[in-house]
Design a protein around this motif. Sequence first.
Motif, PDB file in Angstrom:
ATOM      1  N   CYS A  76       0.830  -1.218   0.000  1.00  0.00           N
ATOM      2  CA  CYS A  76       0.000   0.000   0.000  1.00  0.00           C
ATOM      3  C   CYS A  76       0.852   1.251   0.000  1.00  0.00           C
ATOM      4  CB  CYS A  76      -0.875   0.025   1.243  1.00  0.00           C
ATOM      5  SG  CYS A  76       0.054   0.268   2.763  1.00  0.00           S
ATOM      6  N   ARG A  77       0.226   2.331  -0.367  1.00  0.00           N
ATOM      7  CA  ARG A  77       0.775   3.660  -0.111  1.00  0.00           C
ATOM      8  C   ARG A  77      -0.231   4.322   0.819  1.00  0.00           C
ATOM      9  NH1 ARG A  77       5.634   4.199  -2.269  1.00  0.00           N
ATOM     10  NH2 ARG A  77       5.862   3.483  -4.401  1.00  0.00           N
ATOM     11  N   TYR A  78       0.062   4.317   2.087  1.00  0.00           N
ATOM     12  CA  TYR A  78      -0.868   4.882   3.061  1.00  0.00           C
ATOM     13  C   TYR A  78      -0.055   5.376   4.249  1.00  0.00           C
ATOM     14  CZ  TYR A  78      -4.975   5.437   6.009  1.00  0.00           C
ATOM     15  OH  TYR A  78      -5.950   5.965   6.803  1.00  0.00           O
ATOM     16  N   PRO A 137      13.981  -3.634   5.577  1.00  0.00           N
ATOM     17  CA  PRO A 137      14.269  -2.727   4.467  1.00  0.00           C
ATOM     18  C   PRO A 137      13.910  -3.283   3.099  1.00  0.00           C
ATOM     19  CG  PRO A 137      16.304  -3.719   5.260  1.00  0.00           C
ATOM     20  CD  PRO A 137      15.208  -4.179   6.182  1.00  0.00           C
ATOM     21  N   LYS A 138      13.435  -2.404   2.256  1.00  0.00           N
ATOM     22  CA  LYS A 138      13.111  -2.723   0.861  1.00  0.00           C
ATOM     23  C   LYS A 138      12.997  -1.436   0.089  1.00  0.00           C
ATOM     24  CE  LYS A 138       9.837  -1.086  -0.427  1.00  0.00           C
ATOM     25  NZ  LYS A 138       9.077  -0.219  -1.353  1.00  0.00           N
ATOM     26  N   THR A 139      13.621  -1.312  -1.033  1.00  0.00           N
ATOM     27  CA  THR A 139      13.256  -0.305  -2.026  1.00  0.00           C
ATOM     28  C   THR A 139      14.199  -0.380  -3.208  1.00  0.00           C
ATOM     29  OG1 THR A 139      12.930   2.001  -2.623  1.00  0.00           O
ATOM     30  CG2 THR A 139      14.517   1.642  -0.888  1.00  0.00           C
ATOM     31  N   VAL A 140      13.606  -0.404  -4.389  1.00  0.00           N
ATOM     32  CA  VAL A 140      14.423  -0.393  -5.602  1.00  0.00           C
ATOM     33  C   VAL A 140      15.215   0.915  -5.707  1.00  0.00           C
ATOM     34  CG1 VAL A 140      12.957  -1.970  -6.901  1.00  0.00           C
ATOM     35  CG2 VAL A 140      12.553   0.499  -7.075  1.00  0.00           C
ATOM     36  N   ASP A 141      14.715   1.956  -5.055  1.00  0.00           N
ATOM     37  CA  ASP A 141      15.373   3.265  -5.164  1.00  0.00           C
ATOM     38  C   ASP A 141      16.729   3.305  -4.467  1.00  0.00           C
ATOM     39  OD1 ASP A 141      13.140   3.984  -6.515  1.00  0.00           O
ATOM     40  OD2 ASP A 141      12.345   5.339  -4.994  1.00  0.00           O
ATOM     41  N   ASN A 142      17.006   2.365  -3.574  1.00  0.00           N
ATOM     42  CA  ASN A 142      18.283   2.274  -2.847  1.00  0.00           C
ATOM     43  C   ASN A 142      18.583   3.549  -2.063  1.00  0.00           C
ATOM     44  OD1 ASN A 142      20.505   0.540  -2.252  1.00  0.00           O
ATOM     45  ND2 ASN A 142      21.848   1.808  -3.499  1.00  0.00           N
ATOM     46  N   VAL A 186      14.519   5.160 -16.269  1.00  0.00           N
ATOM     47  CA  VAL A 186      14.561   4.269 -15.103  1.00  0.00           C
ATOM     48  C   VAL A 186      13.972   4.952 -13.879  1.00  0.00           C
ATOM     49  CG1 VAL A 186      16.558   2.973 -15.953  1.00  0.00           C
ATOM     50  CG2 VAL A 186      16.936   4.973 -14.493  1.00  0.00           C
ATOM     51  N   MET A 187      13.548   4.129 -12.909  1.00  0.00           N
ATOM     52  CA  MET A 187      12.945   4.655 -11.683  1.00  0.00           C
ATOM     53  C   MET A 187      14.021   5.259 -10.772  1.00  0.00           C
ATOM     54  SD  MET A 187      10.092   1.870 -10.609  1.00  0.00           S
ATOM     55  CE  MET A 187       8.432   2.014 -11.270  1.00  0.00           C
ATOM     56  N   GLY A 188      13.556   5.804  -9.666  1.00  0.00           N
ATOM     57  CA  GLY A 188      14.512   6.316  -8.689  1.00  0.00           C
ATOM     58  C   GLY A 188      14.178   7.694  -8.142  1.00  0.00           C
ATOM     59  N   ARG A 189      12.994   8.210  -8.501  1.00  0.00           N
ATOM     60  CA  ARG A 189      12.528   9.477  -7.928  1.00  0.00           C
ATOM     61  C   ARG A 189      13.594  10.549  -7.772  1.00  0.00           C
ATOM     62  NH1 ARG A 189       8.693   7.219  -3.491  1.00  0.00           N
ATOM     63  NH2 ARG A 189       6.794   7.077  -4.700  1.00  0.00           N
ATOM     64  N   HIS A 190      14.178  10.647  -6.555  1.00  0.00           N
ATOM     65  CA  HIS A 190      15.119  11.760  -6.330  1.00  0.00           C
ATOM     66  C   HIS A 190      16.562  11.311  -6.299  1.00  0.00           C
ATOM     67  CE1 HIS A 190      11.381  12.923  -3.938  1.00  0.00           C
ATOM     68  NE2 HIS A 190      11.281  13.430  -5.143  1.00  0.00           N
ATOM     69  N   THR A 266       5.133  13.244  -5.999  1.00  0.00           N
ATOM     70  CA  THR A 266       4.663  13.447  -7.361  1.00  0.00           C
ATOM     71  C   THR A 266       4.773  12.127  -8.105  1.00  0.00           C
ATOM     72  OG1 THR A 266       5.599  15.640  -7.264  1.00  0.00           O
ATOM     73  CG2 THR A 266       5.100  14.787  -9.452  1.00  0.00           C
ATOM     74  N   GLN A 267       3.746  11.761  -8.845  1.00  0.00           N
ATOM     75  CA  GLN A 267       3.876  10.536  -9.651  1.00  0.00           C
ATOM     76  C   GLN A 267       4.700  10.862 -10.883  1.00  0.00           C
ATOM     77  OE1 GLN A 267       0.396   8.248 -10.627  1.00  0.00           O
ATOM     78  NE2 GLN A 267       1.613   6.826 -11.845  1.00  0.00           N
ATOM     79  N   LEU A 268       5.768  10.090 -11.072  1.00  0.00           N
ATOM     80  CA  LEU A 268       6.689  10.365 -12.168  1.00  0.00           C
ATOM     81  C   LEU A 268       6.526   9.343 -13.278  1.00  0.00           C
ATOM     82  CD1 LEU A 268       9.838  11.158 -10.020  1.00  0.00           C
ATOM     83  CD2 LEU A 268       8.241  12.759 -11.056  1.00  0.00           C
ATOM     84  N   GLN A 296      10.839  -3.189 -14.595  1.00  0.00           N
ATOM     85  CA  GLN A 296      12.168  -3.218 -13.967  1.00  0.00           C
ATOM     86  C   GLN A 296      12.104  -3.710 -12.531  1.00  0.00           C
ATOM     87  OE1 GLN A 296      13.653   1.103 -13.374  1.00  0.00           O
ATOM     88  NE2 GLN A 296      11.641   1.327 -14.310  1.00  0.00           N
ATOM     89  N   ARG A 297      11.058  -3.362 -11.788  1.00  0.00           N
ATOM     90  CA  ARG A 297      11.063  -3.749 -10.382  1.00  0.00           C
ATOM     91  C   ARG A 297      10.402  -5.110 -10.138  1.00  0.00           C
ATOM     92  NH1 ARG A 297       6.820   0.667  -7.714  1.00  0.00           N
ATOM     93  NH2 ARG A 297       5.064  -0.760  -7.766  1.00  0.00           N
ATOM     94  N   SER A 298       9.868  -5.710 -11.207  1.00  0.00           N
ATOM     95  CA  SER A 298       9.235  -7.020 -11.030  1.00  0.00           C
ATOM     96  C   SER A 298      10.005  -8.129 -11.748  1.00  0.00           C
ATOM     97  CB  SER A 298       7.800  -6.979 -11.577  1.00  0.00           C
ATOM     98  OG  SER A 298       7.832  -6.660 -12.957  1.00  0.00           O
TER      99      SER A 298
HETATM  100  O1  F6P Z   1       8.983   2.377  -4.306  1.00  0.00           O
HETATM  101  C1  F6P Z   1       9.762   3.139  -5.147  1.00  0.00           C
HETATM  102  C2  F6P Z   1       9.194   3.215  -6.531  1.00  0.00           C
HETATM  103  O2  F6P Z   1       9.337   1.981  -7.187  1.00  0.00           O
HETATM  104  C3  F6P Z   1       9.777   4.407  -7.288  1.00  0.00           C
HETATM  105  O3  F6P Z   1      10.982   4.297  -7.885  1.00  0.00           O
HETATM  106  C4  F6P Z   1       8.670   4.792  -8.223  1.00  0.00           C
HETATM  107  O4  F6P Z   1       8.768   6.153  -8.582  1.00  0.00           O
HETATM  108  C5  F6P Z   1       7.501   4.566  -7.352  1.00  0.00           C
HETATM  109  O5  F6P Z   1       7.811   3.509  -6.488  1.00  0.00           O
HETATM  110  C6  F6P Z   1       6.222   4.253  -8.070  1.00  0.00           C
HETATM  111  O6  F6P Z   1       5.236   4.142  -7.103  1.00  0.00           O
HETATM  112  P1  F6P Z   1       3.790   3.599  -7.387  1.00  0.00           P
HETATM  113  O7  F6P Z   1       3.939   2.156  -7.797  1.00  0.00           O
HETATM  114  O8  F6P Z   1       3.030   3.739  -6.098  1.00  0.00           O
HETATM  115  O9  F6P Z   1       3.224   4.463  -8.473  1.00  0.00           O
END
Ligand code: F6P
Length: 420
Positions: A76-78, A137-142, A186-190, A266-268, A296-298
């Motif tokens: 979730c995102r909550y 811990p978990k996140t593809v963003d590292n 590629v992902m990685g937000r900031h 922000t959704q990127l 990429q993340r799956s």
């Molecule tokens: O959890 C990190 C991440 O995979 C980011 O790199 C990506 O921007 C974001 O999640 C996407 O989130 P969502 O799947 O909630 O749109």
Amino acid sequence: MAKGNLLYAQSGGVTAVINASAAGVIETARKKGVRVLAARNGIIGALREDLIDTTKESTAAIAALRRTPGGAFGSCRYKLKSIETSRAQYERLIEVFKAHDIRWFLYNGGNDSADTALKISQIGKALGYPIATIGVPKTVDNDLAVTDCCPGFGSVAKYTAISVQEASLDVESMCESSTKVFVIEVMGRHAGWIAAAAGLAARKAGEPPHVILFPEIAFDEDRFLARVKATVERVGYCTVVVSEGVRNAAGQFLAEAGTRDAFGHTQLGGAAPVIAQLVKSKLGYKYHWALPDYLQRSARHLASKVDAEQAYAVGKAAVEYAMKGQNAVMPVIVRTSDTPYRWKIESAPLEKIANHEKKLPPSYITKDGYGITAAARKYLGPLIRGEDPPKYGKDGIPDYVRLKNVRLKKKLPKYSIEDK
Ligand code: F6P
């Protein structure tokens, strides 16, 4: 037999190996005679008392989780607000914990989720219910602080580097008379960790990717176009990696979808077509662009063995810490040697991790801002090593497991998260 139940939940964007952490949690708890419940869709399931009884799953199913992508219990995102502003939500969580004799709560997520876990650990004290909370811990963003790397990252890094290598061979074959520029986002937000990992595709100087656009470096259109042109003139084509988090000098994302998630992020997604269009309109080159996005993340079929092992190890350690009475901590990965690569797990306080974001250090980016340094290779290299493929069926498709996810009988009145 330990007294009480352990609640495990997954949170935030899932990864190719988050279920390996779940397997580490459940297998370790089973060995210790501890019953594991899982919340459906993260903390939302805990609030709704939507709980899964993992004892109904076979040993083989839990073992198969280790090589299955996605989040087996839902994520979730909550975001939980502070205890002061949302006291009712915390009281509800305590009611649910009490009703199901939950003594340990393990929350598997990134930095926002570490914050949620930390807040829940404070509930025990504030509301007088003993609950030990451990972040996993978990996140593809590292981008988690303290830990050397984050489970999930090594696999996305491997997928990205290999995809860049393979697609570049494709473009190279066609460039004389067709495509000249290939752009992959590629992902990685900031934080530019995944973008940097793409650089591992180049084993010798001059090999693709030729340009990496990092979120840490403001995008300069003229310099970028000059670099692309020079590369095409020199080698015939240009592979560009663009991070979803790239911004211009004014701080605006090159592309944003215009929406925000529950954490206010922000959704990127969509920087690659912007870059590709720019190349076309200013330089006239034929292009292709790709947005692997969730691919990429799956991509469990291309997981890094090191990553899968670390994901399992943090799940296992989380249970061990919980049983030893630790609270408000997270098992983190500590690198003890680069060559040969060695690592161990240690316990770190959640408050050092919650809401912090680890960016790519400047020493990992080449002076021109478009590539990775030897220091970056030294750090990134070991994380993508080794393969850990899933078992494939005769039909050529991986035998990923789907759990039964048997719901526990509810004991409390219905609760809606929407009105809170
Ligand atoms: O959890 C990190 C991440 O995979 C980011 O790199 C990506 O921007 C974001 O999640 C996407 O989130 P969502 O799947 O909630 O749109």
